[in-house]
Design a protein around this motif. Structure first.
Motif, PDB file in Angstrom:
ATOM      1  N   VAL A   9       0.830  -1.192   0.000  1.00 56.42           N
ATOM      2  CA  VAL A   9       0.000   0.000   0.000  1.00 56.42           C
ATOM      3  C   VAL A   9       0.873   1.253   0.000  1.00 56.42           C
ATOM      4  O   VAL A   9       0.620   2.202  -0.756  1.00 56.42           O
ATOM      5  CB  VAL A   9      -0.951   0.007   1.216  1.00 56.42           C
ATOM      6  CG1 VAL A   9      -1.639   1.356   1.359  1.00 56.42           C
ATOM      7  CG2 VAL A   9      -1.983  -1.104   1.091  1.00 56.42           C
ATOM      8  N   GLU A  10       1.898   1.257   0.821  1.00 56.27           N
ATOM      9  CA  GLU A  10       2.822   2.388   0.903  1.00 56.27           C
ATOM     10  C   GLU A  10       3.485   2.639  -0.453  1.00 56.27           C
ATOM     11  O   GLU A  10       3.574   3.784  -0.917  1.00 56.27           O
ATOM     12  CB  GLU A  10       3.893   2.111   1.958  1.00 56.27           C
ATOM     13  CG  GLU A  10       4.961   3.183   2.095  1.00 56.27           C
ATOM     14  CD  GLU A  10       4.504   4.395   2.892  1.00 56.27           C
ATOM     15  OE1 GLU A  10       5.081   5.478   2.702  1.00 56.27           O
ATOM     16  OE2 GLU A  10       3.558   4.256   3.692  1.00 56.27           O
ATOM     17  N   ALA A  13       0.845   3.951  -3.106  1.00 56.75           N
ATOM     18  CA  ALA A  13       0.372   5.306  -2.823  1.00 56.75           C
ATOM     19  C   ALA A  13       1.429   6.365  -3.108  1.00 56.75           C
ATOM     20  O   ALA A  13       1.094   7.534  -3.352  1.00 56.75           O
ATOM     21  CB  ALA A  13      -0.078   5.408  -1.374  1.00 56.75           C
ATOM     22  N   THR A  14       2.700   5.973  -3.106  1.00 53.68           N
ATOM     23  CA  THR A  14       3.774   6.949  -3.282  1.00 53.68           C
ATOM     24  C   THR A  14       4.471   6.841  -4.637  1.00 53.68           C
ATOM     25  O   THR A  14       5.313   7.683  -4.965  1.00 53.68           O
ATOM     26  CB  THR A  14       4.836   6.796  -2.170  1.00 53.68           C
ATOM     27  OG1 THR A  14       5.310   5.437  -2.144  1.00 53.68           O
ATOM     28  CG2 THR A  14       4.240   7.138  -0.817  1.00 53.68           C
ATOM     29  N   GLY A  18      -2.515   7.567  -9.520  1.00 56.61           N
ATOM     30  CA  GLY A  18      -3.876   7.162  -9.196  1.00 56.61           C
ATOM     31  C   GLY A  18      -4.304   5.974 -10.023  1.00 56.61           C
ATOM     32  O   GLY A  18      -3.501   5.358 -10.715  1.00 56.61           O
ATOM     33  N   SER A  27      -9.586   2.044  -1.719  1.00 61.53           N
ATOM     34  CA  SER A  27      -9.034   3.389  -1.924  1.00 61.53           C
ATOM     35  C   SER A  27      -8.667   4.069  -0.609  1.00 61.53           C
ATOM     36  O   SER A  27      -7.706   4.846  -0.555  1.00 61.53           O
ATOM     37  CB  SER A  27     -10.029   4.268  -2.693  1.00 61.53           C
ATOM     38  OG  SER A  27     -11.249   4.408  -1.999  1.00 61.53           O
ATOM     39  N   LEU A  30      -5.002   3.651   0.602  1.00 62.20           N
ATOM     40  CA  LEU A  30      -4.072   4.372  -0.260  1.00 62.20           C
ATOM     41  C   LEU A  30      -4.104   5.869   0.039  1.00 62.20           C
ATOM     42  O   LEU A  30      -3.060   6.525   0.105  1.00 62.20           O
ATOM     43  CB  LEU A  30      -4.431   4.132  -1.723  1.00 62.20           C
ATOM     44  CG  LEU A  30      -4.253   2.694  -2.228  1.00 62.20           C
ATOM     45  CD1 LEU A  30      -4.983   2.497  -3.546  1.00 62.20           C
ATOM     46  CD2 LEU A  30      -2.774   2.371  -2.388  1.00 62.20           C
ATOM     47  N   ARG A  31      -5.301   6.398   0.246  1.00 59.97           N
ATOM     48  CA  ARG A  31      -5.425   7.828   0.518  1.00 59.97           C
ATOM     49  C   ARG A  31      -5.001   8.177   1.939  1.00 59.97           C
ATOM     50  O   ARG A  31      -4.672   9.331   2.218  1.00 59.97           O
ATOM     51  CB  ARG A  31      -6.858   8.267   0.263  1.00 59.97           C
ATOM     52  CG  ARG A  31      -7.168   8.364  -1.239  1.00 59.97           C
ATOM     53  CD  ARG A  31      -8.623   8.529  -1.499  1.00 59.97           C
ATOM     54  NE  ARG A  31      -8.880   9.072  -2.844  1.00 59.97           N
ATOM     55  CZ  ARG A  31     -10.076   9.124  -3.393  1.00 59.97           C
ATOM     56  NH1 ARG A  31     -11.134   8.666  -2.735  1.00 59.97           N
ATOM     57  NH2 ARG A  31     -10.232   9.619  -4.598  1.00 59.97           N
ATOM     58  N   ASN A  34      -1.449   8.710   1.088  1.00 55.27           N
ATOM     59  CA  ASN A  34      -1.288   9.842   0.178  1.00 55.27           C
ATOM     60  C   ASN A  34      -2.661  10.426  -0.129  1.00 55.27           C
ATOM     61  O   ASN A  34      -3.380   9.931  -1.000  1.00 55.27           O
ATOM     62  CB  ASN A  34      -0.606   9.385  -1.115  1.00 55.27           C
ATOM     63  CG  ASN A  34      -0.501  10.500  -2.138  1.00 55.27           C
ATOM     64  OD1 ASN A  34      -0.760  11.671  -1.842  1.00 55.27           O
ATOM     65  ND2 ASN A  34      -0.119  10.143  -3.361  1.00 55.27           N
ATOM     66  N   PHE A  37      -3.808  10.882  -3.756  1.00 54.94           N
ATOM     67  CA  PHE A  37      -3.921   9.742  -4.661  1.00 54.94           C
ATOM     68  C   PHE A  37      -5.278   9.805  -5.368  1.00 54.94           C
ATOM     69  O   PHE A  37      -6.334   9.868  -4.730  1.00 54.94           O
ATOM     70  CB  PHE A  37      -3.800   8.433  -3.887  1.00 54.94           C
ATOM     71  CG  PHE A  37      -3.700   7.206  -4.762  1.00 54.94           C
ATOM     72  CD1 PHE A  37      -2.479   6.808  -5.281  1.00 54.94           C
ATOM     73  CD2 PHE A  37      -4.825   6.453  -5.061  1.00 54.94           C
ATOM     74  CE1 PHE A  37      -2.377   5.682  -6.084  1.00 54.94           C
ATOM     75  CE2 PHE A  37      -4.737   5.320  -5.865  1.00 54.94           C
ATOM     76  CZ  PHE A  37      -3.514   4.934  -6.382  1.00 54.94           C
TER      77      PHE A  37
END
Length: 216
Positions: A9-10, A13-14, A18, A27, A30-31, A34, A37
Motif C-alpha cells: 500500500v505504501e 500510494a507513493t 492514481g 481506496s 491508499l489515501r 497519500n 492519490f
C-alpha cells in the motif's frame, strides 16, 4: 487487488498518481498514505453495460443498473426495424442521447455514484462516435456505418446527425458534472478517425487510448 500488505500500500500510494475502479475499502488505505492519490469512477458513456457486466454502483458494490434501465425503452437507440442496438464486442447497448429522461438519469447516476465512492472524476469509457461505424452493428445499423455518425440525418432526431446530438448531450452533461465539481474524462479512442467532428473540448479533459499506435 485486495489483500495488499502495508508495504505494498505504501509503495502504490507513493509511486502511482492514481487509478480507477476501486471500492472504498481499497481506496481508503491508499489515501491514508497519500491524500492526493487519485481514484476515478468507471462508467460507460453512451452505452448501457450488458446485463452480465458489473461496475461499481455505490462506491462499495460491484453491480449493474440494467434491471432499472431496461424498463425505459425510449432510453435505448433503436434500429429502423425497432431493435435495440448492441456492441459487437461485449454486448453493451447503445443509448438514445436525445431522450430527456435518459439524459437526466445519466447525470443523476453519475453524480450519485461518484460521490458515493468519493471519486475525483469519472472515466467515461467508449465515448467516441467514431466507434459506432464498426462496433454498434448488432444487428447491422446502416445509418451508423462508415461516416454515418457525422453525415446521416436521423429522422427521429429531427434530421440531426448522431454527432450533432452527441455534441449537445456531452455539453449538457459536462456542465452538470462541472457544477457538481466532478470532472468527466471521456475515452476518445485513438483520435485517428479523420472525419470525426465530435467536440471533445466540451469536457474537462480526455483519455486518448493507444494514440498513434504502431500500426499507424
Amino acid at each position: 487487488p485486495s489483500g495488499l500488505s502495508d508495504p505494498q500500500v505504501e509503495f502504490l500510494a507513493t509511486h502511482f498518481v492514481g487509478t480507477q475502479k476501486l471500492t472504498l475499502n481499497l481506496s481508503a488505505p491508499l489515501r491514508a498514505v497519500n491524500p492526493d492519490f487519485l481514484v476515478l469512477h468507471y462508467k460507460l458513456a453512451i452505452w448501457q453495460s450488458a446485463p452480465e457486466v458489473s461496475y461499481i454502483t455505490d462506491g462499495s458494490t460491484w453491480s449493474n443498473d440494467y434491471d432499472e434501465v431496461t424498463t425505459h425503452e425510449s432510453w435505448f437507440w433503436h434500429t429502423e426495424d425497432g431493435s435495440r442496438l448492441a456492441s459487437t464486442v461485449d454486448g453493451k447497448l447503445l443509448m438514445n442521447l436525445a431522450d430527456d429522461e435518459f439524459r437526466t438519469y445519466w447525470k443523476e447516476v453519475l453524480v450519485e455514484q461518484a460521490q458515493a465512492g468519493e471519486y475525483d472524476a469519472v472515466f467515461f469509457d467508449s465515448a467516441s462516435p467514431a466507434l459506432l461505424q464498426w462496433e454498434a452493428q448488432d444487428p447491422p445499423e446502416v445509418r451508423l456505418q462508415g461516416t454515418g455518425a457525422r453525415d446521416t440525418a436521423i429522422d427521429e432526431w429531427g434530421g440531426r446527425t448522431y454527432i450533432d446530438v452527441w455534441n449537445e448531450w456531452i455539453g449538457d452533461l459536462s456542465a452538470a458534472m462541472d457544477a457538481a465539481k466532478i470532472p468527466v474524462i471521456p475515452n476518445v479512442g485513438q483520435l485517428i478517425t479523420t472525419w470525426d467532428t465530435s467536440d471533445y473540448g466540451q469536457t474537462a479533459g480526455v483519455f486518448c487510448e493507444s494514440f498513434a499506435g504502431r500500426s499507424w
